[in-house]
Design a protein around this motif. Structure first.
Motif, PDB file in Angstrom:
ATOM      1  N   ASN A 173      17.575   6.410  -0.141  1.00 26.85           N
ATOM      2  CA  ASN A 173      16.771   7.186  -0.854  1.00 26.85           C
ATOM      3  C   ASN A 173      17.084   6.881  -2.216  1.00 26.85           C
ATOM      4  OD1 ASN A 173      14.904   9.466  -0.714  1.00 26.85           O
ATOM      5  ND2 ASN A 173      15.996   9.917   1.120  1.00 26.85           N
ATOM      6  N   LYS A 174      18.186   6.903  -2.777  1.00 29.73           N
ATOM      7  CA  LYS A 174      18.352   6.689  -4.348  1.00 29.73           C
ATOM      8  C   LYS A 174      17.712   5.263  -4.579  1.00 29.73           C
ATOM      9  CE  LYS A 174      22.361   5.263  -5.837  1.00 29.73           C
ATOM     10  NZ  LYS A 174      23.813   5.315  -5.966  1.00 29.73           N
ATOM     11  N   LEU A 175      18.105   4.299  -3.789  1.00 26.74           N
ATOM     12  CA  LEU A 175      17.444   2.925  -4.490  1.00 26.74           C
ATOM     13  C   LEU A 175      16.017   2.765  -4.236  1.00 26.74           C
ATOM     14  CD1 LEU A 175      20.023   0.655  -2.300  1.00 26.74           C
ATOM     15  CD2 LEU A 175      20.073   1.175  -4.789  1.00 26.74           C
ATOM     16  N   ILE A 176      15.353   3.262  -3.541  1.00 29.86           N
ATOM     17  CA  ILE A 176      13.905   3.463  -3.463  1.00 29.86           C
ATOM     18  C   ILE A 176      13.298   4.177  -4.668  1.00 29.86           C
ATOM     19  CG2 ILE A 176      11.823   4.248  -2.105  1.00 29.86           C
ATOM     20  CD1 ILE A 176      13.407   3.573   0.379  1.00 29.86           C
ATOM     21  N   THR A 177      14.019   5.377  -5.018  1.00 30.30           N
ATOM     22  CA  THR A 177      13.466   5.901  -6.196  1.00 30.30           C
ATOM     23  C   THR A 177      13.511   5.422  -7.476  1.00 30.30           C
ATOM     24  OG1 THR A 177      14.349   7.891  -4.814  1.00 30.30           O
ATOM     25  CG2 THR A 177      13.820   8.346  -6.937  1.00 30.30           C
ATOM     26  N   MET A 178      15.000   4.575  -7.394  1.00 28.20           N
ATOM     27  CA  MET A 178      14.988   3.704  -8.438  1.00 28.20           C
ATOM     28  C   MET A 178      14.021   2.614  -8.609  1.00 28.20           C
ATOM     29  SD  MET A 178      19.140   3.403  -8.369  1.00 28.20           S
ATOM     30  CE  MET A 178      18.988   1.535  -9.117  1.00 28.20           C
ATOM     31  N   LYS A 179      13.849   2.007  -7.590  1.00 31.60           N
ATOM     32  CA  LYS A 179      12.699   0.925  -7.525  1.00 31.60           C
ATOM     33  C   LYS A 179      11.398   1.316  -8.115  1.00 31.60           C
ATOM     34  CE  LYS A 179      12.151  -3.543  -6.503  1.00 31.60           C
ATOM     35  NZ  LYS A 179      12.800  -4.417  -7.366  1.00 31.60           N
ATOM     36  N   LEU A 180      11.167   2.655  -7.369  1.00 29.33           N
ATOM     37  CA  LEU A 180       9.625   3.152  -7.777  1.00 29.33           C
ATOM     38  C   LEU A 180       9.755   3.702  -9.358  1.00 29.33           C
ATOM     39  CD1 LEU A 180       9.105   5.454  -4.697  1.00 29.33           C
ATOM     40  CD2 LEU A 180       7.852   3.397  -5.212  1.00 29.33           C
ATOM     41  N   ALA A 181      10.795   3.973  -9.933  1.00 26.81           N
ATOM     42  CA  ALA A 181      10.888   4.199 -11.198  1.00 26.81           C
ATOM     43  C   ALA A 181      10.714   3.051 -12.026  1.00 26.81           C
ATOM     44  CB  ALA A 181      12.074   4.954 -11.406  1.00 26.81           C
ATOM     45  N   GLU A 182      11.309   2.129 -11.600  1.00 31.49           N
ATOM     46  CA  GLU A 182      11.214   0.726 -12.235  1.00 31.49           C
ATOM     47  C   GLU A 182       9.701   0.355 -12.128  1.00 31.49           C
ATOM     48  OE1 GLU A 182      15.030  -1.752 -10.902  1.00 31.49           O
ATOM     49  OE2 GLU A 182      13.080  -2.976 -10.771  1.00 31.49           O
ATOM     50  N   ILE A 183       9.023   0.204 -11.262  1.00 32.25           N
ATOM     51  CA  ILE A 183       7.578   0.040 -11.052  1.00 32.25           C
ATOM     52  C   ILE A 183       6.711   0.745 -12.054  1.00 32.25           C
ATOM     53  CG2 ILE A 183       5.445  -0.125  -9.490  1.00 32.25           C
ATOM     54  CD1 ILE A 183       7.475  -0.734  -7.406  1.00 32.25           C
ATOM     55  N   ARG A 184       7.165   2.102 -12.146  1.00 34.34           N
ATOM     56  CA  ARG A 184       6.422   3.010 -12.894  1.00 34.34           C
ATOM     57  C   ARG A 184       6.787   2.793 -14.532  1.00 34.34           C
ATOM     58  NH1 ARG A 184       8.312   7.193  -9.785  1.00 34.34           N
ATOM     59  NH2 ARG A 184       7.138   8.233  -8.554  1.00 34.34           N
ATOM     60  N   GLY A 185       7.653   2.078 -14.544  1.00 30.91           N
ATOM     61  CA  GLY A 185       8.142   1.582 -16.021  1.00 30.91           C
ATOM     62  C   GLY A 185       8.913   2.763 -16.514  1.00 30.91           C
ATOM     63  N   THR A 186       9.331   3.657 -16.139  1.00 36.41           N
ATOM     64  CA  THR A 186       9.797   4.639 -16.732  1.00 36.41           C
ATOM     65  C   THR A 186      11.520   4.129 -16.913  1.00 36.41           C
ATOM     66  OG1 THR A 186       9.905   5.799 -14.729  1.00 36.41           O
ATOM     67  CG2 THR A 186       8.529   6.823 -16.417  1.00 36.41           C
ATOM     68  N   PRO A 187      12.272   4.755 -17.745  1.00 31.17           N
ATOM     69  CA  PRO A 187      13.552   4.570 -17.761  1.00 31.17           C
ATOM     70  C   PRO A 187      14.572   4.837 -16.621  1.00 31.17           C
ATOM     71  CG  PRO A 187      12.894   5.881 -19.778  1.00 31.17           C
ATOM     72  CD  PRO A 187      12.023   5.729 -18.735  1.00 31.17           C
ATOM     73  N   LYS A 188      15.302   4.273 -16.295  1.00 32.52           N
ATOM     74  CA  LYS A 188      16.226   4.495 -15.091  1.00 32.52           C
ATOM     75  C   LYS A 188      16.817   5.799 -15.337  1.00 32.52           C
ATOM     76  CE  LYS A 188      17.945  -0.207 -13.688  1.00 32.52           C
ATOM     77  NZ  LYS A 188      18.879  -0.932 -13.756  1.00 32.52           N
ATOM     78  N   ASN A 189      17.055   6.582 -14.106  1.00 31.53           N
ATOM     79  CA  ASN A 189      17.758   7.779 -14.413  1.00 31.53           C
ATOM     80  C   ASN A 189      18.828   8.119 -13.378  1.00 31.53           C
ATOM     81  OD1 ASN A 189      18.300  10.443 -15.015  1.00 31.53           O
ATOM     82  ND2 ASN A 189      16.312  11.270 -14.056  1.00 31.53           N
ATOM     83  N   ASP A 190      19.936   7.231 -13.814  1.00 31.67           N
ATOM     84  CA  ASP A 190      21.001   7.442 -12.778  1.00 31.67           C
ATOM     85  C   ASP A 190      21.523   8.741 -12.700  1.00 31.67           C
ATOM     86  OD1 ASP A 190      22.485   3.965 -12.630  1.00 31.67           O
ATOM     87  OD2 ASP A 190      20.910   4.771 -11.604  1.00 31.67           O
ATOM     88  N   ARG A 191      22.015   8.950 -11.612  1.00 31.37           N
ATOM     89  CA  ARG A 191      22.728  10.448 -11.379  1.00 31.37           C
ATOM     90  C   ARG A 191      24.028  10.025 -10.978  1.00 31.37           C
ATOM     91  NH1 ARG A 191      17.968  13.136  -8.181  1.00 31.37           N
ATOM     92  NH2 ARG A 191      17.761  11.109  -7.221  1.00 31.37           N
ATOM     93  N   GLN A 243       0.801  -1.296   0.114  1.00 29.56           N
ATOM     94  CA  GLN A 243       0.039   0.086  -0.055  1.00 29.56           C
ATOM     95  C   GLN A 243       0.798   1.139   0.113  1.00 29.56           C
ATOM     96  OE1 GLN A 243      -3.312  -0.041  -0.483  1.00 29.56           O
ATOM     97  NE2 GLN A 243      -2.974   2.419  -0.786  1.00 29.56           N
ATOM     98  N   ALA A 244       1.792   1.240   0.750  1.00 31.42           N
ATOM     99  CA  ALA A 244       2.906   2.382   1.044  1.00 31.42           C
ATOM    100  C   ALA A 244       3.442   2.527  -0.369  1.00 31.42           C
ATOM    101  CB  ALA A 244       3.849   2.148   2.066  1.00 31.42           C
ATOM    102  N   VAL A 245       3.853   1.605  -1.057  1.00 34.07           N
ATOM    103  CA  VAL A 245       4.404   1.682  -2.420  1.00 34.07           C
ATOM    104  C   VAL A 245       3.517   2.376  -3.584  1.00 34.07           C
ATOM    105  CG1 VAL A 245       5.530   0.792  -4.505  1.00 34.07           C
ATOM    106  CG2 VAL A 245       6.115  -0.417  -1.974  1.00 34.07           C
ATOM    107  N   LYS A 246       2.331   1.936  -3.271  1.00 32.76           N
ATOM    108  CA  LYS A 246       1.409   2.562  -4.124  1.00 32.76           C
ATOM    109  C   LYS A 246       1.165   4.108  -3.908  1.00 32.76           C
ATOM    110  CE  LYS A 246      -1.925  -1.188  -5.285  1.00 32.76           C
ATOM    111  NZ  LYS A 246      -3.163  -1.525  -4.881  1.00 32.76           N
ATOM    112  N   ASP A 247       0.972   4.485  -2.639  1.00 32.66           N
ATOM    113  CA  ASP A 247       1.316   5.901  -2.238  1.00 32.66           C
ATOM    114  C   ASP A 247       2.425   6.508  -2.879  1.00 32.66           C
ATOM    115  OD1 ASP A 247      -1.030   5.202  -0.607  1.00 32.66           O
ATOM    116  OD2 ASP A 247      -0.043   5.158   1.095  1.00 32.66           O
ATOM    117  N   ALA A 248       3.313   6.031  -2.514  1.00 33.74           N
ATOM    118  CA  ALA A 248       4.711   6.702  -2.807  1.00 33.74           C
ATOM    119  C   ALA A 248       4.815   6.962  -4.682  1.00 33.74           C
ATOM    120  CB  ALA A 248       5.999   5.998  -2.510  1.00 33.74           C
ATOM    121  N   LEU A 249       4.140   6.036  -5.105  1.00 37.06           N
ATOM    122  CA  LEU A 249       4.155   6.329  -6.637  1.00 37.06           C
ATOM    123  C   LEU A 249       3.325   7.440  -6.850  1.00 37.06           C
ATOM    124  CD1 LEU A 249       3.704   2.395  -7.838  1.00 37.06           C
ATOM    125  CD2 LEU A 249       5.527   4.181  -8.286  1.00 37.06           C
TER     126      LEU A 249
END
Lengths: 96, 490, 490
Positions: free
Chosen positions: B472-490, B439-445
């Motif tokens: 932080n970075k890893l969670i953001t990456m993971k969320l991005a993965e779920i959204r299906g958007t391309p990775k955006n490494d900084r 549920q929290a993941v959904k919220d975060a998305l």
């Protein structure tokens, strides 16, 4: 200035921590008035307002001490004239 | 409580601890910890026939303080006898100074500028005296007020003291404390007094409230206690005045244990000190050359140092003020900055964390310096900067280092403090958290702010050891993965 | 055969070098004299046991073998009991210090010992040097060897009597207002009060610090000059000590005047109040000077009469301060502190320990320093002192010496003056001047009138000791008044 000898003998003996016997008081009071009169002689001199008091002889070069450690007395020397002591402390009267 | 009718003046007695010998004899000035009456000679014991000779460095020290407090310095040094009987006073007079015909203090009419929570206040200095310290009394069967007799140790007798007397310019206990703090810092910066030595600085405070007489509180040894004693007196005196009682002129004693002031035995006679110039000590000329010479060698003073800290380190004035309040703290700060830079960060850690623990552990800064040398603190700060540890860990390591004196790196390893910054390991945990908190993941998305909850869960699982920025970075990456958007490494 | 003790010191010391065992003989001689006369004269408060003195002789003898040289080798020296001597009781003729054993030596004592002198005892005096007849001793009166019904003068009466009666070869006295010169005058000896600051006061138990000096009492100028040469000169332990290092006055023992001396006689000192016998001796001395071709002129100094009250005000003020230290805690007369307060204990100690004259001067001194009277008495007396000093400077611009009687009367009978303090104070009228203005003064026998020696006093400007010795020596040569022998000794 009028000074009551009895009154001031009382006052200064308290300041100087000297208890006087009645006998001594009588003797002192008798002479004190005469001695104060004798002191008062200097009050005859007028025009002293601008004269600098001479507290002590003027010195030329001052005698100063360099900040160098010297010898202390031994504890025996410190205590040899002390009548009441506790360990190395000197016993003193109550301050309260 | 109305404070604008309070008038406070202070007399600060500070030992010139930088001297090797006493003021008028060559006994060592380092009397602390010696067996009683083993640090005395005929002069400081007041033996018949013994004579005083002035320590030349005491004069120089007094001139330094006079310059720092912006006083005008007398062209003649005159010592005066002040007469009163007391068991700690071996001659039953104290060699001091006095302002009268033929006598004068070494310095007069100075001032100190205080910064009290941003408000500027000028406290005038009435005079500075050089004088000798009395011996020390022990009260074997109670206190100063109750002991049936005293024990006397003359080791302290004759130590060089400066008496700094203010005009009654102080209006609150807090101001009094700030003033004393500042004087302490000035003395420390001048290298005159080590304020950390027990009894090196002692204060008498005069306080009067509108409608009452002046009350003197004697023998206060810390700035905090000055504040307490004055606050106590304000309450006591205003209660009395409020109920129509008369506040008489009296001398009281600060009981630092019970934190109250108590009346001293009233003297039968008005005090009459019968001051006159000491005929054993001819006046000494103080030349302009000597004063200029000392002035030219004056070290950096607290105000100048604060200014320099703000100017060259870019730290806030507040931070600079707190650091400079204690010379040793400011020195430590500068040492650290010299090693690891980052003055703002170092300053904050030193002031907010290190100083707090030093106080809490009842340490002196110099002791703390031995337990946690500047290079050690800098190691911690390095680890913090490159994210190897977080600030929370740094704060936990500090007291451990101060308690044990151990190397900080060993503490971190032994206590398992090093951040988990290994990305693989952290990713595993992030994945676990995502599974357990769908549920929290959904919220975060939907809401980027909700990411914090997930970070918190990772922290919980790692007991706070996860490196926050990597997490932080890893969670953001993971969320991005779920959204299906391309990775955006900084 | 002439006894060893009858010889002057320089001659004796030469004999002792070539034959050290003579010292033993000499010491026995001295103790024999003491055995014969001391019961009647009472010069000493503390006489060292012969055995102790012989011990010192043996140590000296060993040191001589190893090349030790000293200008007082083996000489029996008597020291006034207000000068501290390590390990030898020093009482100041007071009950207060009846059993006080100093743990240190006065500088003058050190210098005597360094020259091989042997201190054989401590001489009687007025308590704390307060008096002009030695009748104020807490122990006994010292009698005049010339007439046992008369006083020996004071306060250094014991020193003068010991020297005069051959109970020692030479003695030290102290002179606050005439205490060396008065007894010298009364006993037919020579006594000098040096320039203020020429002789160290370190170890001199203070009566009035700004006035007093230690000085020699001898039977002839040669001995006096030797002792002065030894005790004079800078002492870093005395802040009032002058930085004088060349103190060999031998060259002034010249039969020819070293300058074209001009002597001033102060008119006011011989006009009235001077005893017939004193005037007779004084005139005799003046005519002897004139017959030697010295110019003698009468000058006027109307201020002179203010000298005595000014002196007593200043001396008492300083005394009241110096004597504050006697409270029985660290040394001296003691009462059990029990559970009593300090003022209670101190008052009892001071009331018992001090004699009446000492109490009187402490009280008067306390009075003139106390609030309200300070300006009127103490400061004013100091102003008179300044004026007097200016007057003396003016006279010494035109004359080399001032000659006046030492005392206005011959030695009074024991008990004659003691009940009237003012009468006693008047005895000091001509001696206090040198102390007030800090100049040297010597008393030498002017003549013998009615079987009693009578002194004349010669004063010179600051540091004119050499010339004073010269003129006194010239007088000694023409008058042959040296090594005067009182009838008691014959």
């Amino acid at each position: 200035m009028n000074i009551d000898p009895a009154e001031w003998v009382e006052r200064v003996s308290k300041l100087a921590l000297i208890n006087l016997s009645e006998e001594e008081k009588k003797l002192l009071i008798k002479d004190m008035a005469r001695i104060i009169d004798f002191f008062n002689m200097i009050n005859e001199l007028k025009g002293l307002d601008d004269v600098e008091p001479l507290f002590m002889m003027p010195r030329g070069e001052p005698v100063l001490r360099d900040d160098e450690v010297g010898e202390c007395l031994s504890i025996n020397e410190v205590l040899m004239n002390v009548k009441e002591k506790e360990d190395r402390f000197i016993k003193g009267p109550r301050t309260a | 409580m109305v404070s604008n009718n309070v008038v406070i003046g202070l007399e600060i007695h500070t030992q010139i601890t930088s001297l090797k010998t006493k003021l008028f004899c060559s006994c060592p000035s380092d009397y602390r910890g010696k067996p009683p009456n083993t640090n005395v000679c005929p002069t400081c014991l007041g033996l018949p026939g013994a004579l005083p000779v002035v320590n030349v460095n005491a004069i120089k020290a007094a001139i330094m303080v006079a310059l720092a407090l912006r006083c005008s310095i007398s062209d003649l040094l005159v010592f005066t006898r002040k007469h009163y009987f007391y068991p700690d006073l071996p001659k039953n007079y104290q060699i001091s100074q006095y302002d009268g015909i033929g006598s004068m203090p070494i310095a007069k009419n100075g001032y100190v500028i205080l910064n009290i929570d941003g408000n500027i206040k000028k406290i005038r200095i009435r005079r500075i005296n050089i004088e000798e310290d009395p011996g020390r009394l022990i009260y074997p069967t109670g206190s100063l007020l109750t002991s049936k007799y005293t024990l006397i140790d003359y080791n302290r007798s004759g130590i060089a003291l400066l008496e700094i007397v203010t005009e009654p310019d102080i209006s609150t206990p807090k101001e009094a404390k700030v003033f004393i703090d500042k004087i302490r810092s000035i003395l420390e910066h001048l290298g005159i007094t080590d304020p950390n030595l027990e009894g090196s600085i002692r204060v008498d405070a005069n306080i009067s409230l509108a409608g009452g007489s002046r009350v003197e509180v004697k023998n206060i040894s810390s700035p905090k206690d000055v504040e307490r004693a004055l606050a106590y007196e304000i309450i006591r005196q205003s209660k009395m005045l409020g109920s129509g009682e008369v506040v008489r002129r009296e001398t009281r004693h600060w009981d630092s244990v019970r934190k109250v002031t108590v009346p001293l035995r009233a003297k039968e006679l008005e005090e009459d000190y019968r001051y006159f110039p000491d005929p054993d000590l001819p006046p000494i000329k103080i030349t302009k050359e000597l004063i200029m010479d000392i002035a030219s060698k004056l070290p950096e003073l607290p105000d100048q140092r604060i200014e320099r800290f703000v100017r060259s380190y870019g730290i806030s004035e507040y931070l600079a003020n707190v650091l400079v309040l204690e010379k040793s703290l400011a020195d430590y700060f500068e040492e650290c900055v010299g090693i690891c830079g980052n003055p703002e960060l170092v300053g904050n850690i030193v002031v907010n964390d290190l100083k707090r623990w030093i106080d809490e552990l009842n340490l002196e800064v110099i002791e703390a310096k031995k337990l946690l040398p500047a290079n050690q603190l800098c190691k911690l700060i390095q680890l913090l900067i490159n994210n190897s540890i977080n600030i929370k860990i740094l704060k936990e390591v500090l007291p451990k280092a101060l308690r044990s004196g151990k190397d900080v790196i060993s503490i971190i390893y032994e206590e398992g403090y090093m951040d988990i910054s290994d990305e693989k390991m952290l990713m595993k945990i992030v994945e676990e958290v995502f599974k357990e908190n769908q549920q929290a993941v959904k919220d975060a998305l939907d809401n980027p702010k909700a990411i914090n909850y997930l970070v918190g869960q990772v922290m919980k699982k790692t007991k706070g050891r996860a490196n926050p920025s990597i997490t932080n970075k890893l969670i953001t990456m993971k969320l991005a993965e779920i959204r299906g958007t391309p990775k955006n490494d900084r | 055969m002439k006894k060893l003790i009858e010889n002057n010191i320089t001659y004796l010391v030469e004999q002792f070098y070539s034959n050290p065992s003579l010292i033993e003989e000499y010491i026995h001689e001295v103790y024999e004299v003491i055995g014969k006369v001391e019961d009647r004269v009472k010069s000493y408060i503390t006489l060292r046991p012969l055995e102790d003195v012989l011990d010192e002789f043996r140590k000296l003898r060993d040191r001589i073998k190893y090349g030790f040289k000293g200008r007082l080798l083996g000489i029996a020296v008597a020291v006034k009991d207000c000068i501290v001597t390590r390990g030898i009781r020093t009482t100041c003729a007071s009950r207060m210090l009846q059993d006080f054993i100093p743990p240190y030596n006065a500088t003058v004592v050190e210098r005597i010992i360094n020259e091989g002198g042997i201190i054989i005892g401590k001489t009687n005096m007025d308590e704390f040097a307060m008096g002009s007849t030695t009748e104020n001793s807490a122990f006994y009166v010292t009698r005049n060897p010339w007439d046992l019904s008369r006083v020996a003068g004071g306060s250094s009466g014991g020193s003068a009597a010991a020297v005069s009666s051959r109970e020692a070869s030479i003695a030290l006295g102290s002179d606050t207002g005439g205490s060396i010169r008065t007894p010298a005058s009364y006993t037919g000896t020579v006594g000098m009060k040096p320039t203020y600051g020429l002789v160290s006061r370190y170890g001199l138990i203070a009566y009035a610090n700004s006035l007093e000096q230690i000085g020699p009492i001898a039977r002839n100028l040669s001995d006096l000059t030797l002792m002065l040469s030894i005790i004079s000169g800078h002492d870093p332990k005395d802040s009032t000590s002058l930085k004088i290092y060349d103190t060999n006055y031998d060259r002034y023992l010249s039969k020819a005047p070293l300058k074209n001396y001009k002597i001033a006689v102060i008119k006011e000192c011989i006009e009235q109040g001077v005893d017939r016998a004193v005037m007779q001796a004084f005139n005799r001395a003046i005519s002897r000077f004139e017959s030697e071709g010295l110019e003698v002129t009468e000058v006027s100094m109307p201020l002179i009469k203010y000298g005595l009250p000014a002196y007593y005000i200043i001396a008492d003020a300083e005394a009241s301060s110096n004597l504050a230290r006697y409270d029985g805690i660290r040394y001296g007369y003691h009462v059990g502190v029990g559970e009593r307060s300090y003022d209670d204990v101190y008052s009892e100690v001071r009331s018992y320990g001090f004699g009446l004259e000492v109490k009187r001067r402490i009280l008067l001194g306390t009075f003139v320093l106390s609030a309200g009277y300070y300006d009127q008495y103490y400061l004013k007396a100091l102003k008179v002192r300044r004026l007097l000093r200016n007057e003396f400077v003016r006279i010494f611009n035109r004359y080399d010496f001032i000659a006046i009687p030492t005392t206005p009367t011959p030695p009074p009978k024991v008990g004659e003056a003691i009940d009237d303090p003012l009468k006693l104070y008047l005895m000091d009228i001509y001696t206090v001047l040198a102390n007030l203005v800090g100049i040297p003064a010597i008393s030498i026998p002017a003549d013998i009138v009615d079987g009693l020696p009578i002194g004349i006093q010669i004063l010179g400007p600051e540091l004119s000791e050499g010339y004073l010795i010269n003129i006194a020596y010239i007088y000694e040569e023409i008058s042959k008044l040296r090594d005067l022998t009182p009838p008691l000794v014959v």
